[in-house]
Design a protein around this motif. Structure first.
Motif, PDB file in Angstrom:
ATOM      1  N   LYS A  39      59.270  99.315 126.916  1.00 20.00           N
ATOM      2  CA  LYS A  39      60.654  98.848 127.117  1.00 20.00           C
ATOM      3  C   LYS A  39      60.716  97.378 126.776  1.00 20.00           C
ATOM      4  CE  LYS A  39      64.239  98.706 130.722  1.00 20.00           C
ATOM      5  NZ  LYS A  39      64.475  98.950 132.162  1.00 20.00           N
ATOM      6  N   LEU A  40      61.536  97.071 125.820  1.00 20.13           N
ATOM      7  CA  LEU A  40      61.669  95.690 125.370  1.00 20.13           C
ATOM      8  C   LEU A  40      63.006  95.140 125.854  1.00 20.13           C
ATOM      9  CD1 LEU A  40      60.455  96.137 121.676  1.00 20.13           C
ATOM     10  CD2 LEU A  40      59.150  95.261 123.616  1.00 20.13           C
ATOM     11  N   LEU A  41      62.947  94.081 126.609  1.00 18.99           N
ATOM     12  CA  LEU A  41      64.178  93.459 127.107  1.00 18.99           C
ATOM     13  C   LEU A  41      64.552  92.314 126.205  1.00 18.99           C
ATOM     14  CD1 LEU A  41      63.337  93.374 130.930  1.00 18.99           C
ATOM     15  CD2 LEU A  41      64.714  95.047 129.720  1.00 18.99           C
ATOM     16  N   THR A  42      65.868  92.245 125.936  1.00 15.50           N
ATOM     17  CA  THR A  42      66.374  91.154 125.100  1.00 15.50           C
ATOM     18  C   THR A  42      67.160  90.195 125.980  1.00 15.50           C
ATOM     19  OG1 THR A  42      68.409  92.290 124.604  1.00 15.50           O
ATOM     20  CG2 THR A  42      66.525  92.718 123.128  1.00 15.50           C
ATOM     21  N   ASP A  43      67.650  89.128 125.326  1.00 11.18           N
ATOM     22  CA  ASP A  43      68.442  88.158 126.070  1.00 11.18           C
ATOM     23  C   ASP A  43      69.782  88.765 126.525  1.00 11.18           C
ATOM     24  OD1 ASP A  43      67.312  85.458 123.947  1.00 11.18           O
ATOM     25  OD2 ASP A  43      66.462  86.291 125.808  1.00 11.18           O
ATOM     26  N   PRO A  77      71.708  91.453 128.245  1.00 11.85           N
ATOM     27  CA  PRO A  77      71.370  92.513 129.214  1.00 11.85           C
ATOM     28  C   PRO A  77      71.904  93.891 128.810  1.00 11.85           C
ATOM     29  CG  PRO A  77      72.950  90.977 130.170  1.00 11.85           C
ATOM     30  CD  PRO A  77      72.598  90.429 128.849  1.00 11.85           C
ATOM     31  N   ASP A  78      72.833  93.920 127.899  1.00 12.91           N
ATOM     32  CA  ASP A  78      73.349  95.226 127.476  1.00 12.91           C
ATOM     33  C   ASP A  78      72.488  95.875 126.404  1.00 12.91           C
ATOM     34  OD1 ASP A  78      76.651  93.813 127.762  1.00 12.91           O
ATOM     35  OD2 ASP A  78      75.509  94.959 129.269  1.00 12.91           O
TER      36      ASP A  78
END
Lengths: 206, 194
Positions: free
Chosen positions: A184-188, A190-191
């Motif tokens: 799971k890669l989180l980006t800046d 949040p959506d």
């Protein structure tokens, strides 16, 4: 007048060394031969001087000195003989001892200790004789390899036979079922979430 | 006593009886005192023969020492059926032969005056010493075989057969050698008197 006898005949005659018959002949000749007679007289005189050397005695000091030197030398020889015998005896004993140790060591090398080599393949042995397992109690109703429906299933560790070679048998899949790897890669934002599914079985990304 | 012993030696009939046989056995077994008695019995003879063969008293002493050491070493090889004396003299001749080859001969040396016992008046001794010197010089001028033959036959008084045995020659050869040597000695003495 030519003489029929040689000087050697006269020289032998003066000391009686000529044969008896010859001595008589020469004696008769000397009476009539002045030359041989003179030779005879001269020879007798020189022989008399020569024999005078018999009177010459060796001094006691010389005798004593020679005897002492001989005896001292003999004592030295005897000492060397005696010492030599001991030296040979000791050398022989040392040689025998060294040879004995060497032979003993050689015999030890020739007969190595007996080693009982037992090759066991526990996996194969377990497969071939599952009933011999002693770690499963009989009351549990579980025998190795068989699970009775009456009892709760007992989680048995799956035994994996170690392949004897690098060859892979495609018919037998002995691996655990592999769950897909989720990254799971989180980006800046949040959506926005990125899921990366990795199929570990095939080594590719789903 | 010494004269009698000398006479016995000259006649070549010195007895080597049972007493000597026992002495010899003891010496062969390693008894040094027995060997010392054997030395005492023959040392005078050995030294005098060596002296006449070599011409120098100091060489004679060395030769005698070597003779007795060889005798001690090879005593066990001695044939006891034979007389001991010729065996020892033969050894002396051989030792002198070896020493003579090694050392340069000194014919003018007539001997050490201290090693000789004089017996006459001073004038007689002087005359005698001169004669001896001439004789030794004449002896040293002889070939080795002739010198050995005349020393053993005329000075030591052995028979022609004994000399032949010691020198490993025939009696005829020994006779020839001693007759030649006698004539040479006479000529040498006459030459020096002139």
């Amino acid at each position: 007048m030519k003489c029929s006898y040689s000087e050697s005949d006269v020289a032998l005659y003066v000391e009686g060394d000529a044969p008896t018959a010859r001595i008589r002949e020469i004696a008769a000749h000397l009476a009539n031969c002045p030359a041989c007679s003179d030779l005879e007289a001269a020879l007798r005189e020189s022989q008399s001087l020569l024999k005078s050397l018999r009177q010459e005695a060796v001094s006691p000091a010389t005798l004593s000195a020679v005897r002492s030197r001989v005896l001292a030398e003999i004592e030295g020889i005897r000492f060397r003989w005696a010492w030599g015998r001991w030296a040979y005896a000791v050398a022989g004993a040392v040689f025998v001892a060294i040879a004995g140790v060497g032979i003993a060591l050689q015999m030890q090398k020739a007969e190595p200790p007996v080693q009982l080599i037992v090759q066991t393949d526990t996996a194969v042995a377990a497969d071939e004789a599952p009933s011999e397992r002693s770690d499963v109690p009989p009351s549990s109703g579980v025998s190795a390899g068989n699970t009775t429906p009456s009892g709760p299933p007992v989680q048995q560790p799956r035994r994996v036979r170690k392949p004897k070679s690098n060859a892979v048998n495609p018919d037998v899949d002995v691996r655990e079922p592999v769950k897909p790897l989720v990254v799971k890669l989180l980006t800046d934002d949040p959506d926005v979430v990125i899921y990366w599914l990795v199929d570990q079985k095939d080594g590719g990304t789903l | 006593m010494e004269l009698r012993a000398t006479a016995l030696w000259m006649s070549g009939s010195e007895p080597e009886g049972q007493e000597f046989a026992i002495l010899l056995e003891r010496a062969i077994a390693g008894d040094v005192s027995a060997f010392e008695q054997i030395i005492a019995r023959y040392e005078r003879r050995v030294i005098s023969v060596a002296w006449r063969l070599l011409g120098r008293p100091e060489d004679a002493e060395d030769a005698a020492q070597e003779v007795f050491l060889r005798a001690f070493r090879y005593l066990h090889r001695f044939d006891r059926r034979r007389r001991f004396e010729p065996w020892l003299i033969k050894m002396t001749v051989n030792v002198c032969h070896d020493l003579g080859r090694k050392r340069r001969q000194h014919p003018e040396s007539a001997g050490d005056p201290d090693a000789v016992c004089g017996s006459g008046s001073p004038h007689e001794d002087l005359h005698s010493e001169e004669q001896k010197r001439l004789l030794y010089k004449a002896l040293q001028e002889l070939p080795e075989k002739e010198r050995a033959a005349i020393v053993l036959r005329d000075i030591e008084g052995l028979s022609t057969a004994e000399v032949a045995g010691i020198l490993s020659s025939s009696e005829a050869t020994v006779r020839s050698q001693i007759s030649t040597a006698r004539l040479k000695i006479r000529k040498a003495l006459e030459r020096r008197r002139l």
